[in-house]
Design a protein around this motif. Structure first.
Motif, mmCIF file in Angstrom:
data_model
loop_
_atom_site.group_PDB
_atom_site.id
_atom_site.type_symbol
_atom_site.label_atom_id
_atom_site.label_comp_id
_atom_site.label_asym_id
_atom_site.label_seq_id
_atom_site.Cartn_x
_atom_site.Cartn_y
_atom_site.Cartn_z
ATOM 1 N N ASN A 116 0.834 -1.216 0.000
ATOM 2 C CA ASN A 116 0.000 0.000 0.000
ATOM 3 C C ASN A 116 0.859 1.252 0.000
ATOM 4 N N ALA A 117 1.907 1.244 0.862
ATOM 5 C CA ALA A 117 2.767 2.424 0.981
ATOM 6 C C ALA A 117 3.390 2.753 -0.379
ATOM 7 N N LYS A 134 2.231 1.744 -3.291
ATOM 8 C CA LYS A 134 1.180 2.081 -4.258
ATOM 9 C C LYS A 134 0.684 3.516 -4.095
ATOM 10 N N PHE A 135 0.505 3.969 -2.841
ATOM 11 C CA PHE A 135 -0.108 5.292 -2.621
ATOM 12 C C PHE A 135 0.916 6.411 -2.444
ATOM 13 N N ILE A 166 -0.168 9.894 -0.328
ATOM 14 C CA ILE A 166 -1.322 10.810 -0.418
ATOM 15 C C ILE A 166 -2.019 10.998 0.928
ATOM 16 N N GLY A 167 -1.774 10.075 1.875
ATOM 17 C CA GLY A 167 -2.418 10.184 3.187
ATOM 18 C C GLY A 167 -3.885 9.776 3.130
ATOM 19 N N ILE A 177 -11.536 2.228 6.458
ATOM 20 C CA ILE A 177 -10.742 1.454 5.495
ATOM 21 C C ILE A 177 -10.286 0.101 6.044
ATOM 22 N N GLN A 202 -13.587 -1.699 1.812
ATOM 23 C CA GLN A 202 -13.698 -0.258 2.002
ATOM 24 C C GLN A 202 -12.411 0.405 1.542
ATOM 25 N N GLN A 203 -12.590 1.480 0.730
ATOM 26 C CA GLN A 203 -11.433 2.223 0.237
ATOM 27 C C GLN A 203 -11.692 3.700 0.438
ATOM 28 N N GLY A 261 -6.730 1.498 -8.003
ATOM 29 C CA GLY A 261 -7.222 0.109 -8.083
ATOM 30 C C GLY A 261 -7.281 -0.554 -6.718
ATOM 31 N N GLY A 262 -7.262 -1.872 -6.704
ATOM 32 C CA GLY A 262 -7.313 -2.614 -5.433
ATOM 33 C C GLY A 262 -8.727 -3.084 -5.104
ATOM 34 N N GLY A 280 -9.777 -3.399 -1.535
ATOM 35 C CA GLY A 280 -10.247 -2.957 -0.218
ATOM 36 C C GLY A 280 -10.301 -4.103 0.781
ATOM 37 N N LEU A 327 -6.315 -4.384 4.171
ATOM 38 C CA LEU A 327 -6.217 -3.908 5.558
ATOM 39 C C LEU A 327 -7.143 -4.694 6.472
#
Ligand code: ADP
Length: 800
Positions: A550-551, A553-554, A586-587, A596, A601-602, A612-613, A615, A618
């Protein structure tokens, strides 16, 4: 036509003739000019006969003189109207009393020239009055002639009459005594005793003779009193009494007198005590006669209900009852009178208080002679308490029922959800099997193909197939993991792990991606971290893969820092650690920071669209962390970055410090001394396995069902068997069990090849049928590692 005057005259004449009093006009000489029918009838004349007669002819001479005297007052106009009582002379000569009202009519010079008289016949009432005054005179004369003291009182104890000797004793006149009560005449003790006696006589309706003290001024005498009730229409309206002085007689026998006095004193004392009890009793006490008329009440009636004695005595008890209780009270009375004095009667009946409120009493009733003595205990508090208790009991019962209903509903819901979960789990297990089987072939064959291809373009296409297949596989695994966690079927295993090594290894996986995005990825291992920890390596890796993924990716600028931290040792020798993954991405807005962690949930739709993804990552990670006795926390600021921290507590330290290294170059490995049997009903899978293994082992055989496998085993010796779990007819588990029974096969490694892991059949313990498992779809490196491990084990076993 009739003039107005004629009209009035006619009506006046009619009124004059028909009015119910006598009327006449006479002139100044007393000659009757006009008389009406009523007067003529009253005096026995025809109407016309009275006209022309003199007033003196129809008036008794003594009264005529009085009349003339009064008429003289009109002359000086001292008055123009008077009323007098006078006797008229009837035609038959008898006298008639009448009340005459005379008015004068004056001429212009002020002389009376005409008189108008209105005559009201009062003969009968005059006669009645006379008879009554004669009677009264007779009675008082008669009473006065009697040497005894005589008196009469009404039901309330007020004197209506008495004779002169009675009055003289108390130094009053009979007129002064009338209207008074005993308390106005005698001292309080005596007056109350007299009243009590009177009440008893009124209640009983019978005469009584009483020897009693009689004190007037300083003299005390003994009297014999006779009292009797006075009736009017069967109702006692008062009493008549007389007494004679028996002091002298009493003196004659001193003993009798002393005894009587003593007795009297005792009676008096008892009476006084009774009176005291009667006055101070908190209960309502009353005496009623046979008709339910109240004869006596105590002060509680005023204190509790607000009724004074005068509002109660002589009134029917029914007035103070509610309409609906009347029948009950009547039946109660009837029962008492029918069964007599045999026992006290008890019943709860309310009364209406002065303020119209209802107050409940428990009545205890006795019949004394003919009088009902009733005492009522106020049971309002008791009733309210009972009502309260009943209400509380009802509420408690309602609450119990509600909670019982809620429990049943919850139980039903639980069963329904259990059932739904079971159905869902079965569905997911089946689906994953159905999807993984073809995926197995796709990924495996693509994997194999990529090893054989040299053309770059073709290799790229095959890689795309691999990437897409792996993505689909990832999603399948996530869904399966989640459903396993939710069903409580996910268990934690303990491997010896160096967490610092795990994060370093892991970071390497992302190296290419990080470089591509021109980001930095730093790993800062805590030097104080213990080397060997007992942890579930697979689950820990799964969590870290997700959060580091995730880190990366975002984050579009800056970098990621992965830091391990040793948090210290617990009392029970276990340790706590944390791994934080901090990015400059992006936080996450505060409102989404909790959401999330839920499945599917995203962040907002546009972010979701861009990155994408599914959800699920996490949600799974947090649940896995919790399963391992830890937690997953998040600190994040939009535009600044996020810090996801995995904390694990209560980790045991391993006594074996050497952590097994995963061998590199696994894809090139061969097992030249090993013969392998693969059992699978899917032709595609068998083909794939054959492709992978045929050049790497001594012998490879394939069987498409259990029976075929057993036949092959009979003919050949195998060093390792790979067995598909789910096959039509006999399952992999059943076949494996049969193989285990064969003399040479009790310790041959049988590797379960499955889409869903079956607990209890895999593992190192004696009960387990399978030695290890490989999940579908197959990854060549996983399979090679697995086979290599078992071949090595066998080798060491043989050499050992
Ligand atoms: P997925 O990444 O497949 O969408 P996750 O459960 O891993 O599923 O993450 C859920 C959502 O949380 C992501 O879609 C993203 O919106 C947000 N998120 C997770 N990690 C980060 C991060 N490091 N930076 C910003 N957003 C994140």
């Amino acid at each position: 036509m009739e003039s107005k005057f004629e009209f009035l005259e006619k009506h006046y004449q009619q009124m004059f003739d028909h009015v119910a009093v006598g009327m006449h006009f006479c002139n100044g000489d007393g000659i009757i000019e006009r008389a009406n029918d009523f007067l003529a009838h009253m005096l026995g004349y025809e109407k016309d006969m009275l006209t022309g007669m003199s007033v003196s002819q129809i008036t008794v001479p003594e009264d005529y003189q009085t009349l003339l005297n009064k008429l003289a007052s009109f002359v000086g106009r001292e008055q123009d109207h008077f009323v007098m009582e006078k006797r008229y002379i009837h035609k038959d000569g008898t006298h008639i009393w009448a009340e005459t009202s005379v008015s004068a009519i004056y001429d212009e010079e002020g002389h009376p020239y005409q008189f108008f008289a209105i005559i009201k016949n009062i003969h009968e009432s005059k006669q009645m009055k006379k008879i009554m005054s004669d009677q009264r005179l007779l009675l008082s004369t008669a009473m006065d002639k009697i040497p005894n003291r005589v008196f009469m009182k009404n039901a309330h104890g007020r004197y209506l009459a008495c004779n002169s000797v009675f009055a003289k004793d108390v130094k009053m006149t009979p007129q002064e005594i009338i209207g008074k009560v005993d308390l106005d005449i005698y001292d309080e003790r005596l007056a109350k005793k007299y009243r009590r006696d009177d009440m008893r006589i009124i209640a009983e309706g019978r005469p009584a003779d009483i020897i009693e003290e009689y004190i007037t001024g300083d003299t005390t005498r003994w009297v014999l009193t006779s009292k009797a009730p006075v009736y009017s229409d069967s109702e006692v309206i008062g009493i008549i009494g007389s007494f004679i002085d028996i002091t002298n007689r009493m003196h004659m026998d001193k003993n009798i007198r002393e005894n009587m006095a003593l007795q009297q004193m005792e009676v008096e004392r008892a009476n006084e005590m009774f009176q005291l009890i009667f006055d101070v009793s908190e209960d309502l006490i009353c005496m009623l006669n046979r008709d339910g008329i109240i004869l006596q009440t105590n002060p509680s009636w005023f204190r509790q209900l607000g009724y004074t004695q005068s509002m109660l005595i002589g009134k029917s008890m029914a007035r103070f009852l509610k309409q609906e209780d009347m029948a009950k009270a009547v039946a109660f009375f009837k029962e008492i009178y029918e069964n007599g004095n045999s026992r006290p009667y008890k019943s709860d009946i309310p009364l209406i208080a002065g303020n119209s409120k209802e107050i409940w009493y428990n009545w205890s009733i006795r019949l004394v002679d003919d009088v009902i003595v009733a005492s009522g205990r106020n049971i309002m508090i008791q009733r309210e308490t009972e009502a309260y208790l009943i209400n509380s009991r009802i509420s408690a019962e309602k609450a119990r029922l509600a909670s019982e209903r809620a429990r049943i509903a919850a139980e039903n819901a639980r069963k329904a959800s259990e059932k739904a979960n079971k159905v869902k789990d079965e569905f997911i297990a089946n689906m994953s099997h159905e999807i993984r089987t073809p995926l197995n072939a796709i990924i495996g064959l693509a994997d194999l193909l990529s090893m054989q291809l040299n053309d770059r373009k073709q290799l790229k296409s095959v890689n795309t197939i691999k990437v897409a297949g792996n993505a689909l596989l990832g999603l399948m695994n996530d869904i399966l993991d989640l459903s396993k966690i939710e069903a409580g079927m996910m268990s934690v295993v303990h491997d010896v792990v160096s967490i610092n090594d795990v994060v370093v290894d892991l970071s390497q996986i992302f190296e290419r991606e990080v470089m591509k995005k021109r980001l930095s990825l730093r790993v800062i291992p805590d030097e104080t971290m213990p080397d060997a920890l007992m942890m579930d390596m697979k689950r820990t890796r799964q969590i870290l893969l997700n959060i580091v993924g995730n880190a990366v990716k975002f984050t579009d600028e800056g970098g990621i820092v992965v830091r391990t931290k040793y948090l210290g040792r617990n009392n029970d020798e276990t340790v706590n650690i944390s791994i934080s993954v901090k990015d400059t991405g992006i936080g996450i807005p505060e409102k989404d920071q909790e959401r999330i962690f839920q499945s599917f949930q995203q962040q907002s739709a546009n972010i979701n669209h861009r990155y994408g993804g599914t959800g699920l990552g996490l949600a799974i990670s947090r649940r896995l962390a919790e399963l391992m006795g830890g937690s997953l926390a998040l600190a994040s600021k939009v535009g600044v970055g996020s810090d996801v921290i995995l904390t694990l507590r209560g980790i045991e330290l391993s006594h074996i410090t050497e952590v097994e290294e995963v061998s590199n170059g696994i894809l090139d490995i061969c097992f030249p001394h090993t013969s392998i049997l693969v059992v699978d009903d899917e032709a595609l899978n068998l083909e794939l396995m054959e492709e992978i293994l045929k050049d790497r082992c001594r012998q490879l055989d394939c069987a498409s069902d259990g029976q075929e496998a057993l036949t092959l085993i009979e003919k050949n010796d195998y060093d390792l068997i790979i067995m598909d779990m789910i096959m039509p007819g006999v399952s992999g588990l059943q076949v494996a069990r049969q193989i285990r029974k064969l003399p040479d096969y009790y310790d041959v490694p049988i590797i379960c090849f499955t889409a869903t892991v079956v607990e209890n059949v895999v593992g190192g313990d004696h009960d387990s049928v399978f030695s290890d498992y490989l999940t579908k779809p197959i990854h060549i490196s996983d399979m090679m590692t697995c086979i290599n491990q078992w071949v090595n084990k066998q080798k060491s076993h043989l050499s050992g």
